[in-house]
Scaffold this active site. Structure first.
Site, PDB file in Angstrom:
ATOM      1  N   SER A 163      87.585  -1.620 -22.522  1.00  9.42           N
ATOM      2  CA  SER A 163      86.839  -1.042 -23.273  1.00  9.42           C
ATOM      3  C   SER A 163      85.770  -2.153 -23.865  1.00  9.42           C
ATOM      4  CB  SER A 163      87.331  -0.091 -24.455  1.00  9.42           C
ATOM      5  OG  SER A 163      88.409  -0.975 -25.143  1.00  9.42           O
ATOM      6  N   SER A 188      91.384   0.135 -29.984  1.00 13.47           N
ATOM      7  CA  SER A 188      91.600  -0.085 -28.612  1.00 13.47           C
ATOM      8  C   SER A 188      92.170  -1.377 -28.638  1.00 13.47           C
ATOM      9  CB  SER A 188      90.169  -0.295 -28.113  1.00 13.47           C
ATOM     10  OG  SER A 188      89.296   0.878 -28.037  1.00 13.47           O
ATOM     11  N   ASP A 189      92.885  -1.608 -27.443  1.00 13.26           N
ATOM     12  CA  ASP A 189      93.500  -2.854 -26.913  1.00 13.26           C
ATOM     13  C   ASP A 189      92.424  -3.913 -26.459  1.00 13.26           C
ATOM     14  OD1 ASP A 189      93.424  -1.901 -24.728  1.00 13.26           O
ATOM     15  OD2 ASP A 189      95.383  -1.982 -23.952  1.00 13.26           O
ATOM     16  N   ASP A 229      91.876  -6.144 -23.598  1.00 12.90           N
ATOM     17  CA  ASP A 229      92.481  -6.429 -22.091  1.00 12.90           C
ATOM     18  C   ASP A 229      91.863  -7.653 -21.623  1.00 12.90           C
ATOM     19  OD1 ASP A 229      93.290  -3.551 -21.958  1.00 12.90           O
ATOM     20  OD2 ASP A 229      91.278  -3.179 -22.121  1.00 12.90           O
ATOM     21  N   GLU A 273      96.453  -6.246 -24.104  1.00 10.26           N
ATOM     22  CA  GLU A 273      97.311  -6.098 -22.670  1.00 10.26           C
ATOM     23  C   GLU A 273      96.686  -7.470 -21.773  1.00 10.26           C
ATOM     24  OE1 GLU A 273      96.390  -3.299 -18.611  1.00 10.26           O
ATOM     25  OE2 GLU A 273      96.203  -2.264 -20.638  1.00 10.26           O
ATOM     26  N   ASP A 283      97.304  -0.940  -9.101  1.00 13.96           N
ATOM     27  CA  ASP A 283      96.542  -0.854  -9.931  1.00 13.96           C
ATOM     28  C   ASP A 283      95.874  -2.077 -10.397  1.00 13.96           C
ATOM     29  OD1 ASP A 283      97.135   1.596 -10.511  1.00 13.96           O
ATOM     30  OD2 ASP A 283      98.771   1.141 -12.273  1.00 13.96           O
TER      31      ASP A 283
END
Length: 150
Positions: free
Chosen positions: A34, A44-45, A47, A80, A123
């Site tokens: 994001s 939000s994390d 990333d 993350e 993923d």
């Protein structure tokens, strides 16, 4: 990315380099998710993708996890963090292999002493595509220098 989050990502890059950058092993650290897609919200994390020159040791992963437990979430954004070894994803092949994963949804396991292990991770295909499109290096060269398109 807001200045507060940029300071936080700088801290995370330093943390990653402190634990994993023996002999220049950290080739690049890249923002994705994001923060690069324009959808960063208050919860939000952050990333991050780390590209490494060689595999990590159990001790490196254990120490990195312990420190991430102390900085992820709480008053700041959750983190993350995913690491890959360049030669495991370049040239591209399926299934790709992930070297390390830290995410808040796994916090309980980490607090009980679990240490992330390398494993195949389908993923990674969309994640690597997102990293290449975002082209948001926090450390190191542009991601296309280290990663092949999926």
């Amino acid at each position: 990315m807001p200045e507060r989050d940029r300071d936080r990502t700088d801290h995370l890059v330093a943390l990653v380099r402190r634990h994993l950058d023996e002999d220049g092993d950290v080739l690049g650290v890249y923002a994705h998710g994001s923060a690069t897609l324009g959808g960063l919200r208050p919860y939000s994390d952050l990333d991050l993708l780390v590209v490494l020159a060689r595999p990590t040791t159990y001790g490196q992963r254990e120490r990195l996890t312990g420190e991430l437990l102390g900085v992820s979430g709480g008053e700041g954004r959750p983190v993350e963090l995913i690491a890959v070894v360049r030669d495991e994803v370049r040239p591209w092949r399926y299934p790709p292999r992930r070297e390390y994963l830290y995410g808040e949804w796994l916090r309980d396991a980490y607090e009980r002493g679990a240490v992330p292990e390398p494993e195949d991770d389908p993923d990674l295909a969309p994640l690597l595509t997102m990293v290449l499109r975002a082209d948001a290096p926090l450390y190191g060269p542009p991601p296309a220098t280290l990663l092949d398109p999926v």
